[in-house]
Design an enzyme around this catalytic site. Structure first.
Site, PDB file in Angstrom:
ATOM      1  N   HIS A 105      -4.162   9.828  -3.490  1.00 58.59           N
ATOM      2  CA  HIS A 105      -3.681   8.607  -4.137  1.00 58.59           C
ATOM      3  C   HIS A 105      -4.663   8.234  -5.232  1.00 58.59           C
ATOM      4  O   HIS A 105      -5.873   8.454  -5.100  1.00 58.59           O
ATOM      5  CB  HIS A 105      -3.595   7.467  -3.123  1.00 58.59           C
ATOM      6  CG  HIS A 105      -3.707   6.101  -3.739  1.00 58.59           C
ATOM      7  ND1 HIS A 105      -4.896   5.401  -3.788  1.00 58.59           N
ATOM      8  CD2 HIS A 105      -2.780   5.320  -4.360  1.00 58.59           C
ATOM      9  CE1 HIS A 105      -4.699   4.251  -4.404  1.00 58.59           C
ATOM     10  NE2 HIS A 105      -3.432   4.167  -4.751  1.00 58.59           N
ATOM     11  N   VAL A 108      -5.209   3.202 -11.656  1.00 60.30           N
ATOM     12  CA  VAL A 108      -6.090   2.459 -12.571  1.00 60.30           C
ATOM     13  C   VAL A 108      -5.234   1.384 -13.213  1.00 60.30           C
ATOM     14  O   VAL A 108      -4.054   1.606 -13.515  1.00 60.30           O
ATOM     15  CB  VAL A 108      -6.735   3.357 -13.642  1.00 60.30           C
ATOM     16  CG1 VAL A 108      -7.850   4.211 -13.044  1.00 60.30           C
ATOM     17  CG2 VAL A 108      -5.704   4.252 -14.332  1.00 60.30           C
ATOM     18  N   ARG A 109      -5.813   0.199 -13.429  1.00 61.66           N
ATOM     19  CA  ARG A 109      -4.982  -0.917 -13.865  1.00 61.66           C
ATOM     20  C   ARG A 109      -5.815  -1.972 -14.607  1.00 61.66           C
ATOM     21  O   ARG A 109      -7.031  -2.059 -14.436  1.00 61.66           O
ATOM     22  CB  ARG A 109      -4.299  -1.561 -12.667  1.00 61.66           C
ATOM     23  CG  ARG A 109      -5.279  -2.056 -11.608  1.00 61.66           C
ATOM     24  CD  ARG A 109      -4.585  -2.454 -10.315  1.00 61.66           C
ATOM     25  NE  ARG A 109      -5.548  -2.928  -9.320  1.00 61.66           N
ATOM     26  CZ  ARG A 109      -6.198  -2.147  -8.466  1.00 61.66           C
ATOM     27  NH1 ARG A 109      -5.994  -0.840  -8.482  1.00 61.66           N
ATOM     28  NH2 ARG A 109      -7.047  -2.657  -7.602  1.00 61.66           N
ATOM     29  N   HIS A 174      -5.739  -2.035  12.860  1.00 61.87           N
ATOM     30  CA  HIS A 174      -4.992  -1.944  14.114  1.00 61.87           C
ATOM     31  C   HIS A 174      -5.134  -0.568  14.769  1.00 61.87           C
ATOM     32  O   HIS A 174      -4.882  -0.417  15.953  1.00 61.87           O
ATOM     33  CB  HIS A 174      -3.517  -2.285  13.888  1.00 61.87           C
ATOM     34  CG  HIS A 174      -2.790  -1.337  13.002  1.00 61.87           C
ATOM     35  ND1 HIS A 174      -3.043  -1.242  11.662  1.00 61.87           N
ATOM     36  CD2 HIS A 174      -1.798  -0.430  13.260  1.00 61.87           C
ATOM     37  CE1 HIS A 174      -2.247  -0.330  11.130  1.00 61.87           C
ATOM     38  NE2 HIS A 174      -1.491   0.183  12.074  1.00 61.87           N
ATOM     39  N   ARG A 259      10.280  -3.167  -9.480  1.00 60.58           N
ATOM     40  CA  ARG A 259      11.352  -2.256  -9.088  1.00 60.58           C
ATOM     41  C   ARG A 259      10.989  -1.596  -7.759  1.00 60.58           C
ATOM     42  O   ARG A 259       9.996  -0.886  -7.652  1.00 60.58           O
ATOM     43  CB  ARG A 259      11.564  -1.198 -10.164  1.00 60.58           C
ATOM     44  CG  ARG A 259      12.748  -0.294  -9.889  1.00 60.58           C
ATOM     45  CD  ARG A 259      13.095   0.524 -11.120  1.00 60.58           C
ATOM     46  NE  ARG A 259      14.250   1.363 -10.865  1.00 60.58           N
ATOM     47  CZ  ARG A 259      14.176   2.624 -10.446  1.00 60.58           C
ATOM     48  NH1 ARG A 259      12.985   3.165 -10.228  1.00 60.58           N
ATOM     49  NH2 ARG A 259      15.261   3.341 -10.244  1.00 60.58           N
TER      50      ARG A 259
END
Length: 303
Positions: A105, A108-109, A174, A259
């Site tokens: 995974h 970048v943002r 968990h 979306r």
């Protein structure tokens, strides 16, 4: 702020990663799905399915904006709640067919919180992590070495800090276990100036495929059988649990009315759950959780 420069980089990053993954797969190509968001913005999803190597790969670009930050984006910055926002990024998840090839995974943002009459508040985020089903020390070391090399120009403390953040973030409380063997994670990054922060985001984004593709190449022809496949599907269940219950990116996408197909493209095509499963002691399956899914210093220790 060079918003358009960031957007141009992200689109080219998506192009490059898809090109390299298609080349490594050698059979399937990415389909392209462009979409628009009613409240503002849109994106370009690219999905590969049923490849020779990649069972499913999704590489998504989005640039969305709106009048109010979703709760997941302002959780660590409550003073920004209620501001307008822009958010753009590339996010991807790769689910290989062969259980000997890890899932990976990356994202970048850039976020910008805006309010009339005030300077925009911006921050970068991102990182990447690796989720093996059958552990291999060579892969763990090479993955973390590429991550460390990408961070090195920005300070000696950056890789250890963001490696530890990744270990903390990709953890299933968990289950009391990490999702994988870690990598890098950073968020709310604006401690440097914009240009330096953007340069760091590019270093992380560009290094992802250099970290992942050699692992795929080494493991994609490994022999496996039904036992390994069933264990892979079982462990994929953990991936689903994290992404739906804990992942901030998933929460942001759903809260911002993004979306749904693009948001949930990270989920594997197949997974399974088994009640109270315990691997056979001494087996490779037991080794995964007993040795590999631990918060280790892969570049420093030799055990």
């Amino acid at each position: 702020m060079q918003i358009e420069e960031v957007k141009s980089y992200l689109l080219s990053l998506q192009d490059n990663i898809c090109s390299e993954l298609s080349e490594e797969d050698g059979q399937a190509e990415f389909i392209v799905d462009e979409w628009q968001r009613a409240e503002g913005g849109g994106g370009r999803s690219r999905v590969l399915s049923g490849g020779a190597v990649l069972e499913k790969a999704g590489v998504n670009f989005s640039h969305v904006y709106g009048s109010q930050l979703p709760p997941s984006a302002s959780a660590s910055r409550p003073e920004l709640a209620g501001r307008g926002f822009q958010a753009m990024g590339v996010s991807l998840v790769i689910h290989p067919e062969n259980p000997c090839v890890p899932t990976s995974h990356a994202n970048v943002r850039l976020f910008v919180a805006e309010k009339p009459g005030e300077e925009p508040v911006w921050w970068f985020g991102g990182g990447y992590d690796l989720t093996p089903y059958y552990g291999n020390r060579e892969d763990c070391v090479s993955w973390h070495q590429v991550a460390a090399d990408a961070c090195a120009p920005f300070g000696a403390d950056v890789y250890p800090r963001f490696k530890a953040w990744c270990d903390d973030y990709f953890y299933l409380p968990h289950r009391k276990e990490p999702r994988g063997i870690g990598g890098l994670f950073f968020d709310d990054l604006n401690e440097w100036d914009f240009d330096t922060s953007f340069a760091f985001m590019r270093a992380v984004g560009d290094s992802y495929i250099r970290a992942y593709r050699p692992i795929v190449k080494r493991r994609k022809d490994s022999t496996y059988g039904e036992r390994e496949r069933q264990f892979q599907l079982y462990r994929r269940g953990r991936y689903v649990e994290f992404n739906l219950v804990f992942d901030r990116g998933t929460h942001f996408g759903l809260q911002s009315d993004g979306r749904t197909e693009a948001i949930l493209m990270s989920l594997p095509p197949l997974a399974r759950w088994e009640y109270d499963y315990h691997p056979e002691p001494g087996s490779p399956e037991a080794e995964l959780t007993g040795y590999y899914l631990q918060n280790r210093d892969w570049l420093g220790q030799q055990d």
